[in-house]
Design an enzyme around this catalytic site. Structure first.
Site, PDB file in Angstrom:
ATOM      1  N   LYS A 137       0.827  -1.209   0.000  1.00 24.38           N
ATOM      2  CA  LYS A 137       0.000   0.000   0.000  1.00 24.38           C
ATOM      3  C   LYS A 137       0.867   1.268   0.000  1.00 24.38           C
ATOM      4  O   LYS A 137       2.080   1.198   0.236  1.00 24.38           O
ATOM      5  CB  LYS A 137      -0.944  -0.053   1.209  1.00 24.38           C
ATOM      6  CG  LYS A 137      -1.902  -1.237   1.141  1.00 24.38           C
ATOM      7  CD  LYS A 137      -2.898  -1.253   2.295  1.00 24.38           C
ATOM      8  CE  LYS A 137      -3.850  -2.443   2.177  1.00 24.38           C
ATOM      9  NZ  LYS A 137      -4.904  -2.432   3.217  1.00 24.38           N
ATOM     10  N   TYR A 176     -12.350  -2.977  -4.065  1.00 26.18           N
ATOM     11  CA  TYR A 176     -12.991  -2.927  -2.752  1.00 26.18           C
ATOM     12  C   TYR A 176     -14.519  -2.959  -2.864  1.00 26.18           C
ATOM     13  O   TYR A 176     -15.203  -2.387  -1.994  1.00 26.18           O
ATOM     14  CB  TYR A 176     -12.540  -1.675  -1.991  1.00 26.18           C
ATOM     15  CG  TYR A 176     -11.115  -1.741  -1.462  1.00 26.18           C
ATOM     16  CD1 TYR A 176     -10.668  -2.835  -0.711  1.00 26.18           C
ATOM     17  CD2 TYR A 176     -10.218  -0.700  -1.686  1.00 26.18           C
ATOM     18  CE1 TYR A 176      -9.366  -2.890  -0.222  1.00 26.18           C
ATOM     19  CE2 TYR A 176      -8.912  -0.752  -1.186  1.00 26.18           C
ATOM     20  CZ  TYR A 176      -8.504  -1.851  -0.451  1.00 26.18           C
ATOM     21  OH  TYR A 176      -7.214  -1.907   0.050  1.00 26.18           O
ATOM     22  N   PHE A 236     -15.597   3.287   6.561  1.00 25.17           N
ATOM     23  CA  PHE A 236     -14.174   3.466   6.284  1.00 25.17           C
ATOM     24  C   PHE A 236     -13.860   3.513   4.795  1.00 25.17           C
ATOM     25  O   PHE A 236     -12.698   3.671   4.418  1.00 25.17           O
ATOM     26  CB  PHE A 236     -13.344   2.378   6.986  1.00 25.17           C
ATOM     27  CG  PHE A 236     -13.625   0.952   6.545  1.00 25.17           C
ATOM     28  CD1 PHE A 236     -13.095   0.457   5.374  1.00 25.17           C
ATOM     29  CD2 PHE A 236     -14.403   0.115   7.321  1.00 25.17           C
ATOM     30  CE1 PHE A 236     -13.328  -0.853   4.975  1.00 25.17           C
ATOM     31  CE2 PHE A 236     -14.656  -1.204   6.946  1.00 25.17           C
ATOM     32  CZ  PHE A 236     -14.103  -1.681   5.753  1.00 25.17           C
ATOM     33  N   ARG A 265      -1.117 -14.037   3.908  1.00 29.86           N
ATOM     34  CA  ARG A 265      -1.953 -13.435   4.967  1.00 29.86           C
ATOM     35  C   ARG A 265      -1.343 -13.701   6.356  1.00 29.86           C
ATOM     36  O   ARG A 265      -1.442 -12.860   7.246  1.00 29.86           O
ATOM     37  CB  ARG A 265      -3.391 -13.930   4.860  1.00 29.86           C
ATOM     38  CG  ARG A 265      -4.080 -13.311   3.624  1.00 29.86           C
ATOM     39  CD  ARG A 265      -5.484 -13.794   3.433  1.00 29.86           C
ATOM     40  NE  ARG A 265      -6.401 -13.327   4.459  1.00 29.86           N
ATOM     41  CZ  ARG A 265      -7.011 -12.152   4.440  1.00 29.86           C
ATOM     42  NH1 ARG A 265      -6.798 -11.289   3.453  1.00 29.86           N
ATOM     43  NH2 ARG A 265      -7.864 -11.821   5.391  1.00 29.86           N
ATOM     44  N   ARG A 317       2.441  -6.374   9.500  1.00 27.89           N
ATOM     45  CA  ARG A 317       1.636  -5.318  10.143  1.00 27.89           C
ATOM     46  C   ARG A 317       2.049  -5.128  11.594  1.00 27.89           C
ATOM     47  O   ARG A 317       2.103  -4.006  12.098  1.00 27.89           O
ATOM     48  CB  ARG A 317       0.147  -5.669  10.025  1.00 27.89           C
ATOM     49  CG  ARG A 317      -0.357  -5.538   8.580  1.00 27.89           C
ATOM     50  CD  ARG A 317      -1.703  -6.185   8.397  1.00 27.89           C
ATOM     51  NE  ARG A 317      -2.301  -5.894   7.100  1.00 27.89           N
ATOM     52  CZ  ARG A 317      -3.323  -6.571   6.591  1.00 27.89           C
ATOM     53  NH1 ARG A 317      -3.856  -7.593   7.261  1.00 27.89           N
ATOM     54  NH2 ARG A 317      -3.818  -6.227   5.416  1.00 27.89           N
ATOM     55  N   ASN A 370      -2.292  -0.225   6.758  1.00 24.04           N
ATOM     56  CA  ASN A 370      -1.762  -1.492   7.266  1.00 24.04           C
ATOM     57  C   ASN A 370      -0.862  -2.205   6.269  1.00 24.04           C
ATOM     58  O   ASN A 370      -0.736  -3.424   6.282  1.00 24.04           O
ATOM     59  CB  ASN A 370      -2.911  -2.385   7.766  1.00 24.04           C
ATOM     60  CG  ASN A 370      -3.877  -2.758   6.666  1.00 24.04           C
ATOM     61  OD1 ASN A 370      -3.705  -2.352   5.515  1.00 24.04           O
ATOM     62  ND2 ASN A 370      -4.889  -3.543   6.997  1.00 24.04           N
ATOM     63  N   HIS A 382      -1.984  -5.663   1.253  1.00 24.47           N
ATOM     64  CA  HIS A 382      -3.222  -6.391   0.987  1.00 24.47           C
ATOM     65  C   HIS A 382      -2.842  -7.743   0.403  1.00 24.47           C
ATOM     66  O   HIS A 382      -1.923  -7.826  -0.417  1.00 24.47           O
ATOM     67  CB  HIS A 382      -4.091  -5.636  -0.033  1.00 24.47           C
ATOM     68  CG  HIS A 382      -5.174  -6.504  -0.603  1.00 24.47           C
ATOM     69  ND1 HIS A 382      -6.392  -6.666   0.020  1.00 24.47           N
ATOM     70  CD2 HIS A 382      -5.202  -7.306  -1.699  1.00 24.47           C
ATOM     71  CE1 HIS A 382      -7.124  -7.520  -0.697  1.00 24.47           C
ATOM     72  NE2 HIS A 382      -6.418  -7.916  -1.732  1.00 24.47           N
ATOM     73  N   GLU A 430      -9.216 -10.569  -8.272  1.00 26.14           N
ATOM     74  CA  GLU A 430      -8.308  -9.424  -8.089  1.00 26.14           C
ATOM     75  C   GLU A 430      -7.168  -9.437  -9.112  1.00 26.14           C
ATOM     76  O   GLU A 430      -6.758  -8.375  -9.594  1.00 26.14           O
ATOM     77  CB  GLU A 430      -7.764  -9.438  -6.653  1.00 26.14           C
ATOM     78  CG  GLU A 430      -8.858  -9.175  -5.620  1.00 26.14           C
ATOM     79  CD  GLU A 430      -8.433  -9.421  -4.178  1.00 26.14           C
ATOM     80  OE1 GLU A 430      -7.246  -9.755  -3.929  1.00 26.14           O
ATOM     81  OE2 GLU A 430      -9.284  -9.272  -3.288  1.00 26.14           O
TER      82      GLU A 430
HETATM   83  P1  CMP Z   1      -7.442  -4.984   3.597  1.00 29.53           P
HETATM   84  O1  CMP Z   1      -7.854  -6.136   4.426  1.00 29.53           O
HETATM   85  O2  CMP Z   1      -6.322  -5.096   2.646  1.00 29.53           O
HETATM   86  O3  CMP Z   1      -8.739  -4.531   2.765  1.00 29.53           O
HETATM   87  C1  CMP Z   1      -9.713  -3.698   3.325  1.00 29.53           C
HETATM   88  C2  CMP Z   1      -9.000  -2.529   3.921  1.00 29.53           C
HETATM   89  O4  CMP Z   1      -9.849  -1.579   4.504  1.00 29.53           O
HETATM   90  C3  CMP Z   1      -8.140  -3.025   5.080  1.00 29.53           C
HETATM   91  O5  CMP Z   1      -7.068  -3.748   4.572  1.00 29.53           O
HETATM   92  C4  CMP Z   1      -7.805  -1.720   5.749  1.00 29.53           C
HETATM   93  O6  CMP Z   1      -6.828  -0.995   5.006  1.00 29.53           O
HETATM   94  C5  CMP Z   1      -9.158  -1.003   5.597  1.00 29.53           C
HETATM   95  N1  CMP Z   1      -9.997  -1.202   6.766  1.00 29.53           N
HETATM   96  C6  CMP Z   1     -10.657  -2.303   7.129  1.00 29.53           C
HETATM   97  N2  CMP Z   1     -11.357  -2.095   8.265  1.00 29.53           N
HETATM   98  C7  CMP Z   1     -11.134  -0.819   8.604  1.00 29.53           C
HETATM   99  C8  CMP Z   1     -11.550   0.003   9.675  1.00 29.53           C
HETATM  100  N3  CMP Z   1     -12.360  -0.472  10.624  1.00 29.53           N
HETATM  101  N4  CMP Z   1     -11.095   1.273   9.722  1.00 29.53           N
HETATM  102  C9  CMP Z   1     -10.291   1.746   8.761  1.00 29.53           C
HETATM  103  N5  CMP Z   1      -9.856   1.020   7.703  1.00 29.53           N
HETATM  104  C10 CMP Z   1     -10.258  -0.253   7.630  1.00 29.53           C
END
Ligand code: CMP
Length: 137
Positions: free
Chosen positions: A10, A51, A59, A87, A104, A114, A117, A128
């Site tokens: 990211k 997404y 969010f 993961r 992370r 974070n 992905h 994807e």
């Molecule tokens: P990822 O799992 O790659 O894909 C969805 C993304 O949304 C996740 O990583 C975070 O970057 C973001 N995300 C998911 N949940 C939240 C949350 N509660 N608040 C902010 N960002 C979020």
């Protein structure tokens, strides 16, 4: 079971100079290989596809703003149980809850920012990969 997965480093990972560190962790797993890799800045259209399941969540808009704030590294990684494996390397979504030793857990503090992905299933991976690398079969 050999699989393939879509990995995004990211914008926070790219801005902070963590690309080599994260790719190194992936490359050191026995037998995993990177079969596609691109540095690119994502626009709203591609993020809306990627997404799709999150459109409308609280969010979502900040997530799109963050994910389009700078370049990402998009990759296809293949190998033994690579979907579950990347993961596991990444750790849970919330970096504060993520264990030390995970990407992370070692480098993140904010759930949105974070770092990485990784596809969560074979179906997601194929969907994807088509979004980010439509030219590869
Ligand atoms: P990822 O799992 O790659 O894909 C969805 C993304 O949304 C996740 O990583 C975070 O970057 C973001 N995300 C998911 N949940 C939240 C949350 N509660 N608040 C902010 N960002 C979020």
């Amino acid at each position: 079971m050999s699989q393939r997965t879509l990995v995004l480093l990211k914008p926070d990972a790219v801005k902070r100079g963590l690309v080599g560190e994260i790719i190194g962790r992936i490359e050191r797993k026995a037998g995993w290989t990177i079969s596609a890799l691109e540095l690119r800045t994502l626009d709203r259209a591609i993020l809306e596809q990627h997404y799709a399941e999150h459109v409308g969540r609280d969010f979502y808009e900040p997530l799109v703003a963050f994910m389009s704030s700078g370049p990402v590294v998009a990759m296809v990684v293949g190998g033994e149980r690579v979907i579950e494996g990347v993961r596991a390397l990444a750790g849970p979504t919330d970096p504060i809850a993520a264990p030390s030793g995970s990407i992370r857990g070692d480098f993140g503090t904010i759930t949105r920012e974070n770092l990485i992905h990784a596809s969560d299933s074979e179906e997601s991976a194929e969907r994807e990969i088509k979004i980010f690398f439509p030219g590869i079969s």
